[in-house]
Enzyme design. Structure first.
Site, short mmCIF file in Angstrom:
data_model
loop_
_atom_site.label_atom_id
_atom_site.label_comp_id
_atom_site.label_asym_id
_atom_site.label_seq_id
_atom_site.Cartn_x
_atom_site.Cartn_y
_atom_site.Cartn_z
N ASP A 320 92.19 -64.96 8.59
CA ASP A 320 90.97 -64.25 9.04
C ASP A 320 91.28 -63.13 10.04
O ASP A 320 90.38 -62.37 10.41
CB ASP A 320 89.99 -65.24 9.68
CG ASP A 320 89.39 -66.19 8.66
OD1 ASP A 320 89.35 -65.83 7.46
OD2 ASP A 320 88.97 -67.30 9.05
N ARG A 393 83.97 -59.62 10.76
CA ARG A 393 85.32 -59.35 11.28
C ARG A 393 85.71 -57.89 11.10
O ARG A 393 86.48 -57.34 11.89
CB ARG A 393 86.34 -60.28 10.62
CG ARG A 393 86.02 -61.76 10.87
CD ARG A 393 87.23 -62.65 10.71
NE ARG A 393 86.85 -64.02 10.38
CZ ARG A 393 86.38 -64.91 11.25
NH1 ARG A 393 86.24 -64.58 12.51
NH2 ARG A 393 86.07 -66.13 10.86
#
Ligand code: S3P
Length: 442
Positions: A320, A393
């Site tokens: 991630d 993100r």
């Protein structure tokens, strides 16, 4: 559709912060607490867009959840578990909004219930691949209808049997969905993982009395007790959220910050290994165990970085964090490269092509590879008008890039940062970062 403005950062980042609770653990706390026998207590639970979708879905399944809101980043939950067989049929489809973890884990858990259920989500979630869970669940006997392997998922009750399954990618979501279905199956469930996918499910289920064996790369679910013990845990801060102030402090010269109470589970710390290898100056302090997970404080100082390469297990342990790592590598000396990371293309958005498109607007020399990307640094970034593409993100990575650009940056559609990090902007502001919402009130 709030817009976030970031100004070139004139001063070092300084101060002490904490980041909200771990998203992976917060999703699991709701689901596992829901099927426990008794009352679970969860402290520092993450109230983010994704995890709130899971909370709402499990309320629709009849689970009583009481909330004390200590702050917009920190809720304390009391979950009245209904036992393995006590969930109730929902009146309408469950809406997991943008949460891939929510829908995939819940599909495993709900495949074993005695009622039909439909799991759905946003347009973004409806584009993400669901066959990675639907196919192995069908091997276990589940009946799941999904058009083109996408949500909505329609589950019809059927008996389940344990299987032995080899995952083609190291996915904690797939592993967890199968373990949850395995709780309802006859026989044992064996899963081969081709890399160290995060192990929060195993840790939490074992704390609840489930027998899970880790045998090399195999995870084996053996004996399932009739009664699952309730959870009593304090969720550690999310290392994936900590990565944003961490990279910001490495890149803004002379910064010196402390991030308190960060989860340091070895399956999640690839980004720290990568940045340390690049010359990042940070240390772990006060290492301890919180909620059955390693945690500690992280002190970070501004650093000169060198290029690095990532592949294999490092990719799994940092999956991630590649958007913000790309920003870090734009300031590192030399050519950085990540390979064996095609999974990035099936996250909230295609994180390889969208990231490259947006970072290039700011001057980053980034090239796409089929299974990764390269970045050549260092480059002086320029401010630009960019877009988060509704990916939290991506939005936060662009904000970090904005701090080291030479003119203002505007990030459109940046409200999605709250999908995983409510209070991101306020947290960065408390370190002195020059960013704030413009236009629409937030
Ligand atoms: C997660 C697993 C990872 C990760 C996601 C959260 C989880 O996805 O990218 O943000 O909580 O299990 P995959 O399992 O698809 O790798």
């Amino acid at each position: 559709m709030p817009t976030l403005q970031i100004l070139p950062q004139p001063t070092p980042l300084r101060g002490t912060i904490s980041v909200p609770g771990d998203k992976s653990i917060s999703h699991r706390a709701i689901m596992f607490g829901a099927i426990a026998n008794g009352v679970s207590h969860i402290r520092k639970w993450l109230p983010a867009g994704d995890t709130l979708a899971t909370l709402n879905a499990f309320r629709q399944l009849g689970v009583q959840i009481e909330v004390v809101e200590h702050s917009p980043q920190d809720w304390e939950l009391t979950i009245h578990g209904r036992g393995l067989h006590g969930l109730l049929p929902p009146e309408k489809p469950l809406n997991f909004v943008n949460a891939g973890t929510g829908i995939r884990l819940a599909a495993g858990l709900l495949a074993g219930q005695a009622f039909p259920v439909t799991l759905d989500g946003s347009e973004q979630l409806r584009k993400r691949p669901m066959n990675r869970i639907a196919e192995p669940l069908r091997h276990m006997g589940a009946q799941i209808a999904a058009e083109n392997g996408r949500a909505p998922l329609h589950i019809t009750p059927t008996p389940l049997q344990g299987i032995s399954y080899t995952m083609s990618v190291a996915s904690a979501q797939v592993k967890s969905a199968l373990l949850l279905a395995g709780l309802y199956a006859t026989g044992s469930t064996r899963i081969y993982q081709p890399g160290p996918a995060r192990d929060h499910t195993e840790r939490m289920l074992m704390a609840m009395g489930v027998e899970i064996e880790q045998d090399g790369d195999w995870v084996v679910l053996h004996r399932i007790p009739d009664h699952l013990e309730p959870l009593d845990l304090t969720v550690p801060g999310d290392p994936s959220s900590a990565a944003f102030p961490l990279v910001a402090a490495l890149l803004v010269p002379h910064s010196d910050i402390l991030i308190e109470n960060v989860g340091l589970n070895d399956t999640r710390t690839g980004i720290f290994d990568l940045l340390r290898q690049m010359g990042g100056d940070f240390e772990f302090l006060n290492e301890r165990v919180t909620g059955g997970e390693p945690a500690g404080d992280v002190r970070v100082r501004g650093s000169e970085l060198n290029a690095a390469e990532a592949s294999g297990t490092l990719v799994v342990r940092a999956i991630d964090e590649f958007p913000v790592w790309a920003v870090a590598t734009s300031q590192a000396n030399g050519l950085s490269m990540v390979r064996e990371a095609a999974e990035l293309r099936v996250k909230e958005v295609d994180r390889i092509s969208m990231l490259a498109a947006e970072l290039r607007r700011m001057g980053v020399q980034m090239a796409e590879l089929p299974d990764g990307f390269t970045v050549t640094g260092p480059t002086r970034l320029q401010g630009a008008a960019v877009d988060s593409h509704d990916d939290h993100r991506l939005g936060m990575s662009l904000a970090v890039a904005g701090l080291i650009a030479n003119s203002p940056t505007l990030i459109h559609d940046a409200g999605c940062v709250a999908d995983s990090f409510p209070g991101f902007v306020e947290t960065m502001q408390s370190l002195g970062a020059q960013m704030g919402w413009v236009g629409t009130s937030h």
